[in-house]
Write a protein that holds these residues in place. Sequence first.
Motif, PDB file in Angstrom:
ATOM      1  N   GLU A 158       1.146  -0.949   0.001  1.00 54.04           N
ATOM      2  CA  GLU A 158      -0.030   0.160   0.265  1.00 54.04           C
ATOM      3  C   GLU A 158       1.211   1.244  -0.090  1.00 54.04           C
ATOM      4  O   GLU A 158       0.755   2.603  -0.490  1.00 54.04           O
TER       5      GLU A 158
ATOM      6  N   TRP B  15       0.743   4.033  -2.943  1.00 48.77           N
ATOM      7  CA  TRP B  15       1.319   5.640  -3.023  1.00 48.77           C
ATOM      8  C   TRP B  15       2.062   6.564  -3.449  1.00 48.77           C
ATOM      9  O   TRP B  15       1.615   7.555  -3.949  1.00 48.77           O
TER      10      TRP B  15
ATOM     11  N   LYS C   5      -4.062   9.244   3.083  1.00 48.09           N
ATOM     12  CA  LYS C   5      -4.119   7.662   3.704  1.00 48.09           C
ATOM     13  C   LYS C   5      -4.742   7.886   4.686  1.00 48.09           C
ATOM     14  O   LYS C   5      -4.320   8.325   5.584  1.00 48.09           O
TER      15      LYS C   5
END
Length: 314
Positions: free
Chosen positions: A204, A208, A263
Amino acid sequence: MDFRVLRYFITVAQELNFTRAAEKLNMSQPPLSNQIKLLEEDLGVQLFIRGKRHLTLTEAGSFFYTRANQMLELADKTRRDLAYMNNNLTGKICLGIVEGRPPYLAARWITGFREEFPMVRFEIWNGSSDDVLDHLHRGLADLAIIAKPYDHEHLNAIAVDKEPWVAIIPKNHPLAQREGDSISLMDLKDEPLITPRRESRVEEIRQWFRDIAGQDPTILCEMSSYVDVVALAEQNAGIGIFPQTTYTPNEMVVSKMIVDSPKILEYCLVWQKSHPISSLVQEFINYVEDFIEEDRMHSQRFQVKTQEFELPEQ
């Protein structure tokens, strides 16, 4: 193979000596040696290398030692759960949690729940999301608080909270000297980073950086303990990227929220779909659901601090 023999084996594996193990078990040495021999025959493997003065666990013996402890732990938990079925709301709830916000969530839930059910006790097990989920799947925990993602097919879940990601920066680093309590992801694209150990979380973070900075991040190392991350950042080893509440106040590091395309990490309370839960555990789940609903309604009793972090307007 029965639980009695498993306890014999564990004691011998701990003492690595039949005589001492027999004394600890309050039995004579020959019957104990015979039980271990029968166990080896039953399993079809050699568990110990027998020396003149002491024993040594074989590779199979070391593996079986771990499994034997797990089997006894699960057996004890099963006995407790069966006993609790006849005792209304008394007993123990085994809860696995990850670091960061979950300990604070669990503390609020436990405090309120025990006001209504003071006879209930809790066993809390801490680790990474993967470790906690493994504990749950093996039946050693009733519930777990983890960070998304999770296995929707095999787990029930309640969304319980969320928080932003922050950069944990050495105090003497130029980025720490900038004014303000936020930082751009672009500022971190060439910095050595310390990230959570969970594989899905690392991917993740990589995505990103690809989306915002157009490149993969420079990951120095992956760690499950945020305390160790702060220690590395303190010594200028790198910059940590972790959820906000994992930050431990430390005069040698500075924490800044990452704000461009921020996030948000979401936490869930999960339990196995295929594993029957006791009335005690179900009552706790119901309590958590009510707790969260009261939280949303800004109840004075359950109100969560709303100024712990501030997200950008977009």
